[in-house]
Design an enzyme around this catalytic site. Structure first.
Site, short mmCIF file in Angstrom:
data_model
loop_
_atom_site.label_atom_id
_atom_site.label_comp_id
_atom_site.label_asym_id
_atom_site.label_seq_id
_atom_site.Cartn_x
_atom_site.Cartn_y
_atom_site.Cartn_z
N ASP A 56 -10.42 1.64 -3.07
CA ASP A 56 -9.05 1.09 -2.18
C ASP A 56 -7.94 2.36 -2.56
O ASP A 56 -8.59 3.71 -2.38
CB ASP A 56 -8.42 0.40 -2.18
N GLU A 62 0.53 -1.40 -0.04
CA GLU A 62 0.08 -0.24 -0.14
C GLU A 62 0.62 1.16 0.47
O GLU A 62 2.22 1.39 0.27
CB GLU A 62 -0.61 -0.05 1.36
N ASN A 104 -10.28 4.81 3.25
CA ASN A 104 -8.87 4.92 2.14
C ASN A 104 -9.40 6.27 0.99
O ASN A 104 -9.86 7.46 0.78
CB ASN A 104 -9.55 3.90 0.92
#
Length: 311
Positions: free
Chosen positions: A217, A21, A155
């Protein structure tokens, strides 16, 4: 419009992470940085074109890193489970800037980045995922401030090129929201639904024939003001106009992209992090590169990363 296909992507890393991420491109170092949340480490690698230059450097950490950002003048700021920390150099000592203002047994920091004013923003994730207890926090010289709440999984944080609009997603709600942004104070106002994705079909799992486009996301914004959203389990990115309309769908080489970012000398290389955490053996057998990073060239440049103004 579908923009190419998954074959345009080049695998950048060979060793998959659990849940990679928070990628960002460091322009002076010509390196890509990212976090691997469950494996509790930060990673970086030099990149030229679509190829990694040398091995990936890993920095083990004592807790899960939700997100990172560069520091103006050198170093990193990072949101770990129990607080936000500053490191003046790679692998250096961690200085606690702000303790996490939540129950660390049920929440942790997740997606975040810096705004153009040098403040660090990080949202929280409620791990039981049955209540909207996630909060968006901003760290400045006066401390840590709760700026917005009401999500399960924070997110997709990003800003428009003119800095007047903030985007923030709730993954569980399949929704990206937009806010008016007051740059001086960081205040968010006029909340509205920017884009609503279709919900996940009841009982759906990978391999089902029921169509599912994924849920939002991580995200980034390009120089034309379009919002690029990774669609977790949807095997695609969406490029959304400033009005929230789908302009393009970009297929990804694995089912669970987690966050895009732009890099390279011209900011026309699109990078994505991906996940393999919790995926079935059957899915991983078909997609063994799940958890790796990928890169492709695009026509529209991104925006340079914002750095943290340490205080």
């Amino acid at each position: 419009m579908t923009l190419g296909d998954a074959s345009r992507w080049q695998a950048l890393t060979a060793e998959p992470g659990g849940l990679s991420e928070s990628p960002f491109w460091h322009p002076t170092e010509q390196r890509l940085y990212w976090v691997d949340i469950p494996d509790r480490r930060i990673a970086r690698v030099a990149v030229q074109g679509l190829q990694a230059q040398g091995p990936v450097d890993y920095w083990p950490l004592p807790q899960e890193p939700g997100c990172i950002a560069p520091v103006q003048g050198g170093g990193l700021v990072m949101a770990l489970r129990d607080g936000i920390y500053l490191a003046r150099e790679w692998g250096g000592d961690l200085q606690l800037l702000a303790a996490a203002p939540y129950d660390t047994t049920r929440l942790r920091f997740n997606d975040g980045k810096c705004d153009a004013q040098g403040r660090f923003w990080a949202g929280s994730l409620y791990e039981p995922k049955d209540q909207a207890l996630g909060v968006l926090y901003m760290l400045d010289g006066q401390g840590l401030h709760a700026m917005m709440d009401g999500v399960v999984t924070a997110n997709g944080l990003a800003w428009s090129p003119d800095g007047r609009t903030t985007y923030w997603a709730d993954t569980a709600a399949h929704q990206v929201r937009a806010f008016d942004f007051e740059a001086t104070t960081g205040q968010l106002s006029a909340p509205r639904v920017f884009h609503q994705m279709a919900p996940k079909p009841a009982g759906w799992s990978w391999g089902d024939h029921s169509p599912y486009g994924g849920r939002p996301d991580g995200a980034t914004v390009d120089s034309e003001g379009c919002y690029w959203s990774a669609q977790y389990e949807g095997q695609r990115l969406l490029r959304l106009s400033p009005a929230g309309e789908v302009l393009a769908e970009v297929k990804t080489p694995v089912p669970c992209p987690t966050m895009p970012c732009f890099g390279g000398p011209d900011l026309k290389t699109l990078f994505i992090t991906t996940s393999r955490q919790g995926r079935s053996p059957q899915e991983l057998a078909q997609y063994p590169d799940a958890g790796c990073l990928f890169a492709m060239r695009v026509a529209v440049a991104g925006l340079p990363v914002n750095g943290f103004e340490a205080f």
